[in-house]
Design a protein around this motif. Structure first.
Motif, mmCIF file in Angstrom:
data_model
loop_
_atom_site.group_PDB
_atom_site.id
_atom_site.type_symbol
_atom_site.label_atom_id
_atom_site.label_comp_id
_atom_site.label_asym_id
_atom_site.label_seq_id
_atom_site.Cartn_x
_atom_site.Cartn_y
_atom_site.Cartn_z
ATOM 1 N N SER A 172 0.822 -1.211 0.000
ATOM 2 C CA SER A 172 0.000 0.000 0.000
ATOM 3 C C SER A 172 0.857 1.262 0.000
ATOM 4 N N ALA A 173 2.119 1.157 0.469
ATOM 5 C CA ALA A 173 2.973 2.349 0.515
ATOM 6 C C ALA A 173 4.215 2.260 -0.361
ATOM 7 N N HIS A 174 4.680 1.054 -0.660
ATOM 8 C CA HIS A 174 5.960 0.907 -1.349
ATOM 9 C C HIS A 174 5.835 0.025 -2.590
ATOM 10 N N GLN A 175 6.707 0.330 -3.548
ATOM 11 C CA GLN A 175 6.958 -0.636 -4.610
ATOM 12 C C GLN A 175 7.955 -1.628 -4.029
ATOM 13 N N LEU A 176 7.637 -2.897 -4.035
ATOM 14 C CA LEU A 176 8.527 -3.867 -3.402
ATOM 15 C C LEU A 176 9.436 -4.560 -4.413
ATOM 16 N N HIS A 177 9.144 -4.363 -5.696
ATOM 17 C CA HIS A 177 10.008 -4.857 -6.768
ATOM 18 C C HIS A 177 10.395 -6.319 -6.583
ATOM 19 N N ASP A 178 9.410 -7.115 -6.199
ATOM 20 C CA ASP A 178 9.641 -8.557 -6.117
ATOM 21 C C ASP A 178 8.317 -9.221 -6.475
ATOM 22 N N LEU A 179 8.380 -10.492 -6.810
ATOM 23 C CA LEU A 179 7.169 -11.224 -7.199
ATOM 24 C C LEU A 179 6.703 -12.004 -5.976
ATOM 25 N N LEU A 180 5.883 -11.345 -5.150
ATOM 26 C CA LEU A 180 5.541 -11.911 -3.845
ATOM 27 C C LEU A 180 4.339 -12.839 -3.943
ATOM 28 N N PRO A 181 4.379 -13.940 -3.167
ATOM 29 C CA PRO A 181 3.284 -14.927 -3.269
ATOM 30 C C PRO A 181 2.000 -14.421 -2.601
ATOM 31 N N LEU A 182 0.897 -14.879 -3.126
ATOM 32 C CA LEU A 182 -0.424 -14.562 -2.563
ATOM 33 C C LEU A 182 -0.884 -15.749 -1.717
ATOM 34 N N PRO A 183 -1.731 -15.482 -0.723
ATOM 35 C CA PRO A 183 -2.433 -16.607 -0.106
ATOM 36 C C PRO A 183 -3.449 -17.132 -1.129
ATOM 37 N N PHE A 184 -3.500 -18.436 -1.316
ATOM 38 C CA PHE A 184 -4.421 -18.982 -2.311
ATOM 39 C C PHE A 184 -5.740 -19.325 -1.633
ATOM 40 N N THR A 185 -6.539 -18.262 -1.489
ATOM 41 C CA THR A 185 -7.830 -18.365 -0.783
ATOM 42 C C THR A 185 -8.947 -17.861 -1.700
ATOM 43 N N GLN A 186 -10.182 -18.072 -1.272
ATOM 44 C CA GLN A 186 -11.322 -17.538 -2.025
ATOM 45 C C GLN A 186 -11.268 -16.010 -2.058
ATOM 46 N N GLU A 187 -10.847 -15.429 -0.921
ATOM 47 C CA GLU A 187 -10.766 -13.968 -0.852
ATOM 48 C C GLU A 187 -9.792 -13.438 -1.920
ATOM 49 N N SER A 188 -8.605 -14.074 -1.999
ATOM 50 C CA SER A 188 -7.620 -13.645 -3.005
ATOM 51 C C SER A 188 -8.166 -13.849 -4.413
ATOM 52 N N LEU A 189 -8.845 -14.965 -4.594
ATOM 53 C CA LEU A 189 -9.354 -15.297 -5.928
ATOM 54 C C LEU A 189 -10.308 -14.202 -6.421
ATOM 55 N N LEU A 190 -11.230 -13.778 -5.544
ATOM 56 C CA LEU A 190 -12.184 -12.736 -5.948
ATOM 57 C C LEU A 190 -11.466 -11.406 -6.183
ATOM 58 N N HIS A 191 -10.513 -11.115 -5.310
ATOM 59 C CA HIS A 191 -9.730 -9.881 -5.432
ATOM 60 C C HIS A 191 -8.976 -9.854 -6.768
ATOM 61 N N VAL A 192 -8.248 -10.919 -7.051
ATOM 62 C CA VAL A 192 -7.447 -10.954 -8.279
ATOM 63 C C VAL A 192 -8.357 -10.985 -9.508
ATOM 64 N N ALA A 193 -9.436 -11.761 -9.419
ATOM 65 C CA ALA A 193 -10.311 -11.896 -10.592
ATOM 66 C C ALA A 193 -10.881 -10.540 -11.013
ATOM 67 N N SER A 194 -11.284 -9.729 -10.031
ATOM 68 C CA SER A 194 -11.880 -8.439 -10.417
ATOM 69 C C SER A 194 -10.824 -7.548 -11.068
ATOM 70 N N ARG A 195 -9.592 -7.668 -10.621
ATOM 71 C CA ARG A 195 -8.524 -6.846 -11.202
ATOM 72 C C ARG A 195 -8.113 -7.364 -12.584
ATOM 73 N N VAL A 196 -8.140 -8.673 -12.757
ATOM 74 C CA VAL A 196 -7.828 -9.233 -14.078
ATOM 75 C C VAL A 196 -8.856 -8.724 -15.097
ATOM 76 N N ARG A 197 -10.129 -8.729 -14.686
ATOM 77 C CA ARG A 197 -11.178 -8.260 -15.606
ATOM 78 C C ARG A 197 -10.935 -6.809 -16.002
ATOM 79 N N LEU A 198 -10.552 -5.998 -15.012
ATOM 80 C CA LEU A 198 -10.301 -4.579 -15.290
ATOM 81 C C LEU A 198 -9.150 -4.416 -16.292
ATOM 82 N N VAL A 199 -8.074 -5.144 -16.060
ATOM 83 C CA VAL A 199 -6.904 -5.038 -16.947
ATOM 84 C C VAL A 199 -7.267 -5.529 -18.354
ATOM 85 N N GLN A 200 -8.026 -6.625 -18.411
ATOM 86 C CA GLN A 200 -8.405 -7.164 -19.722
ATOM 87 C C GLN A 200 -9.308 -6.195 -20.480
#
Ligand SMILES: [Fe+2]
Lengths: 271, 280
Positions: B103-131
C-alpha cells in the motif's frame, strides 16, 4: 487475518531495515522441512535490499567509487529508507538522491557529493529522454542568407545543463577511467557542462563562459543575428565567424532542434 | 485455446544482445520483452525495439502490474502498458500471479499470494479490469516462492485454474518456477502441472536457478538445470506443442549458448511430440 492485513505485514517487514521477523507475520507463514518460514522470509528481506542497492550502484558508479563500498552502502540504505521506491520502474529509484544528500550530508562533503550525484543522474535522464531529430550539418549547408539571419533553435529534449562549482567533471572522468579520483576542489569560476544523448549514446561537454552565454542566448529564443551582435563586444569583426564556428560544433554534437517562431507562442519543429 | 498460432521457440530480449540480433538475424522464432524496460521516453531501448519488431514476433512480459496487490491498479502504469502494446502489437501480454507493490511501497519482487477464495475474488476483479483496458486476455505466470501463507486452501495451480475459468485469463507455465517452488516447499511438481487446465496454457518459460543445497533460488543466471529439462518434457507430453521461451537475466553467456539451449528445447519438444505434432 485478511488478505490486505497479510500483505501489509509482509510489506512492513520487507521495507523496514530490521531483519527481526514480527511474530504476527511469522504466524501467518508456512515453511517447509527444507526451507523454514524464517529462512524463506529472510530470502525476500535480503533480496529487497540487494536489488535496490544493485540499482543504486549501477546508477551512481562514480559516487560509489569515490565514497567506497561501506560509506556508499550506508548512504544508499539511508536514502532507500527515506525515499522508498514509489515508481513501478527501478529506473527512477535514484531520482531523489541529490535532494537527499542535501539534507543528510554535512559540508565540506555535501556540495561535491551533491554535484557528482546530480551529474550521474543527468546521464540516467539523458539515456532514455524523448527522441528528437537534431538540426544537421546537411540542412545547415543548404541555408540561404535569410535562413541564417532568421535561424532560431532550441536544445534537444535530452540536454541537461549543469553549472558546477567543483571539479566534478574531473572526478567523474577519473572514476569512469578507474584511476585515482582527485580531491574535490572549488573552481575559481562555475563550469558549464552539458549532458545529452546523440545517436543513442550519452555525451557530455564543458563550455567556456563566452560560448555558454552565446548558446544560452540562442536557445533562449535569440536569432543567429542577435548572437553575432552580442559577440561584437568581445570578438569585434570576428563575431560572425566565431558564431558560425560555435553553431557548427553545436550542430555536429546534435544539440539543437530548429524552431520557427510564429506569433508569440507557437513553436514548430521544422526537421 | 487453439494452438494453431504456436509461436515456436523464443528468447528473452535483453540489451546485451540487441546489436547481435540485428546483425546476425539468429534463428529464434520470437522474442519476449520486459515491458517496463520500454516504458521510457526514447533512446536505445525503443530504437532497438522498433528495429527488432520488424524482424521477429514479440510478446510482452511485465513485472510490475501487481495483479494481487492491496493498492488500486496503477492507472498510469496501465495506460503506458496499453500504449506499449499498441506500439509493439505483441502476440500476447503477460505478467505474474503475484503482488509486487504494497500500500505504501513498490517492493520490486514477485511476492506470493495466499491462495484463498478472498484472493481469488480480489485478483479476478482486477484481471477483468486489466483485460477491459488491454482488450485482450491477460496471461499470468506462476512464480517461484520461498514461503507459503498458512491461510492457503488450494495450490497455486488450482488457483490459476479457477482464475482462468472466472476471467478467461490465460496461463504462462514457468517450469523452472514450478521446480524451484516444489523443492522449497516440498510438493510434487508433476501434480502441480497436472492441475493446470492445459487448454489455457499460452506459453512456457524455462530458466536457470541457483542451488543452495536444501533450497533453490530463481536467479535466471545459470543454464537450465537437468531436472527442469526433464519436467519440461513431461509438461509437453501433457500439453502438446506449446510456445517455449528461455529467460536469462544475468551472467549473460555468448548468444550461441542461448541458441544451443533453444535447440535443446526444440529437440525435446520434437522427441516428446513426435513427427505428428509439428511445433512451428
Ligand atoms: Fe518466468
Amino acid at each position: 487475518m485478511r488478505l490486505s492485513a497479510q500483505q501489509e505485514a509482509l510489506e512492513r517487514y520487507l521495507a523496514t531495515g530490521d531483519s527481526a521477523i514480527p511474530p504476527g507475520l511469522l504466524e501467518q507463514i508456512q515453511g517447509s522441512n527444507t526451507l523454514p518460514a524464517t529462512d524463506g522470509l529472510m530470502i525476500y528481506h535480503n533480496a529487497y535490499r540487494a536489488r535496490l542497492l544493485g540499482v543504486m550502484r549501477e546508477d551512481f558508479p562514480a559516487l560509489h567509487r569515490w565514497m567506497g563500498d561501506e560509506s556508499f552502502e550506508q548512504l544508499a540504505l539511508a536514502y532507500i529508507s527515506a525515499w522508498p521506491p514509489r515508481h513501478f520502474s527501478l529506473r527512477w529509484l535514484g531520482e531523489k538522491l541529490p535532494e537527499f544528500i542535501r539534507g543528510y550530508v554535512a559540508e565540506p562533503q555535501r556540495s561535491p557529493m551533491l554535484e557528482l550525484a546530480t551529474l550521474e543522474w543527468t546521464f540516467t535522464l539523458a539515456f532514455d529522454a524523448p527522441d528528437a531529430v537534431p538540426l544537421s550539418l546537411d540542412v545547415m549547408g543548404g541555408f540561404s542568407a535569410d535562413d541564417w539571419v532568421s535561424l532560431r533553435a532550441c536544445l534537444i529534449p535530452s540536454v541537461c545543463w549543469l553549472q558546477l562549482q567543483h571539479n566534478t567533471v574531473d572526478m567523474w572522468k577519473s572514476a569512469k577511467a578507474e584511476i585515482g579520483i582527485p580531491d574535490a576542489v572549488v573552481l575559481s569560476a562555475p563550469m558549464n557542462c552539458l549532458v545529452w544523448r546523440h545517436k543513442l549514446v550519452c555525451q557530455y561537454r564543458t563550455l567556456e563562459p563566452s560560448e555558454a552565454s552565446a548558446l544560452r542566448l540562442l536557445t533562449d529564443g535569440g536569432s543567429f543575428a542577435s548572437m553575432c551582435e552580442y559577440l561584437l563586444s568581445t570578438h569585434g569583426e570576428q563575431s560572425p565567424l566565431q558564431a558560425a564556428i560555435w553553431l557548427k560544433s553545436w550542430i555536429s554534437d546534435g544539440l539543437l532542434v530548429r524552431t520557427c517562431r510564429i506569433g508569440t507562442s507557437d513553436t514548430i519543429f521544422l526537421n | 485455446m487453439s494452438k494453431s498460432n504456436m509461436l515456436g521457440f523464443g528468447l528473452g530480449l535483453r540489451s546485451e544482445y540487441y546489436q547481435q540480433i540485428l546483425e546476425q538475424r539468429p534463428a529464434v522464432d520470437w522474442f519476449e520483452i520486459i515491458s517496463e524496460n520500454y516504458m521510457v521516453g526514447g533512446g536505445k531501448a525503443l530504437y532497438f525495439l522498433d528495429a527488432i519488431k520488424e524482424q521477429y514476433p514479440l510478446v510482452m512480459h511485465g513485472v510490475s502490474l501487481s495483479i494481487g496487490g492491496p493498492h488500486e491498479i496503477d492507472a498510469d502504469y496501465l495506460r503506458q502498458l496499453k500504449n506499449l502494446a499498441d506500439r509493439v502489437q505483441p502476440r500476447w501480454v503477460a505478467d505474474h500471479l503475484c503482488w509486487s507493490r504494497g500500500s505504501a511501497h513498490q517492493l520490486h519482487d514477485l511476492l506470493p499470494l495466499p491462495f484463498t477464495q478472498e484472493s481469488l475474488l480480489h485478483v479476478a476483479s482486477r484481471v477483468r479490469l486489466v483485460q477491459d483496458i488491454l482488450q485482450r486476455p491477460l496471461v499470468l505466470e506462476n512464480v517461484s516462492a520461498y514461503v507459503q501463507w498458512k491461510t492457503s486452501c488450494m495450490s497455486e495451480s488450482q488457483f490459476l485454474a479457477e482464475l482462468s475459468s472466472l476471467t478467461g485469463c490465460e496461463i504462462l507455465l514457468d517450469v523452472n518456477n514450478v521446480y524451484v517452488s516444489s523443492r522449497n516447499q516440498g510438493f510434487d511438481p508433476w501434480q502441480f502441472i497436472m492441475e493446470l487446465p492445459r487448454e489455457r496454457i499460452r506459453q512456457i518459460h524455462l530458466a536457470g536457478h541457483s542451488d543452495y543445497g536444501h533450497y533453490l533460488i530463481d536467479t535466471h543466471d545459470q543454464p537450465i538445470a537437468g531436472p527442469v529439462w526433464a519436467l519440461y518434457g513431461e509438461a509437453l507430453n501433457y500439453l502438446g506443442a506449446t510456445a517455449t521461451l528461455i529467460e536469462r537475466d544475468d551472467h549473460f553467456p555468448p548468444f550461441d549458448e542461448l541458441l544451443a539451449e533453444l535447440s535443446k528445447a526444440r529437440s525435446i519438444s520434437a522427441k516428446v511430440l513426435g513427427a505428428a505434432a509439428p511445433c512451428v
